[in-house]
Design an enzyme around this catalytic site. Sequence first.
Site, PDB file in Angstrom:
ATOM      1  N   HIS A 161       0.796  -1.255   0.099  1.00  0.00           N
ATOM      2  CA  HIS A 161       0.102  -0.108  -0.028  1.00  0.00           C
ATOM      3  C   HIS A 161       0.720   1.275   0.189  1.00  0.00           C
ATOM      4  CE1 HIS A 161      -3.509  -2.461   0.864  1.00  0.00           C
ATOM      5  NE2 HIS A 161      -2.763  -3.108   1.437  1.00  0.00           N
ATOM      6  N   ARG A 203      26.062 -15.363   2.844  1.00  0.00           N
ATOM      7  CA  ARG A 203      27.295 -16.386   2.344  1.00  0.00           C
ATOM      8  C   ARG A 203      26.588 -16.988   1.183  1.00  0.00           C
ATOM      9  NH1 ARG A 203      27.448 -21.700   3.494  1.00  0.00           N
ATOM     10  NH2 ARG A 203      26.204 -22.309   5.195  1.00  0.00           N
TER      11      ARG A 203
END
Length: 192
Positions: free
Chosen positions: A117, A185
């Site tokens: 929104h 990672r």
Amino acid sequence: MDDREAEVLDRIGRGLLYTESEAAFQNPRRRADLIFEYNSTRPGATDQRRELLERILGSVGARTVLLSPFHAGFGSNVHIGDDFFGNVNLTFVDDVEIRIGDGVMIAPGVTLTTTGHPIHPGLREDFRRFSRPIVIEDKVWIGSHVVVLPGVRIGYGSVIGAGSVVTHDIPPMTVAMGVPCRVVRPITDADR
């Protein structure tokens, strides 16, 4: 479909703002009663549950497990590949498409929301919103209580850590977590 409906669908498709009233013509595509019925079935009623999923979802692959309860705004905009596992309290806010690949696992309490929104309150009358599709590629694992926001693509083989809020695309073969979710990672052969 009349010209007004086509114009609203065009705006929705481009991720622009639209209101609840403007999009009301899509309500027949909502599967709320079927979702309620699915969530009320016995866990062992596998044939009945499969038949309901095929009626609820836009498409559903083979060997799909979706534990009850689950929730969806439409249901018909959700497309799930083969070998999917969705744990309890999975929520699809599927005002536009959610595409889930093969071999995806989703933990309890996850929300996939294609819709947001406007920030300014003056733009939120009549539940004004925007919607952007979500794509979850093959072999992804999403941890408990993750929220995936509109327009996100999660790449092949990635892992999203529990409690994350995924605001941007996640590249393939990475571990990502946090609020907002960030890659921490790569996934390598050392993870075997």
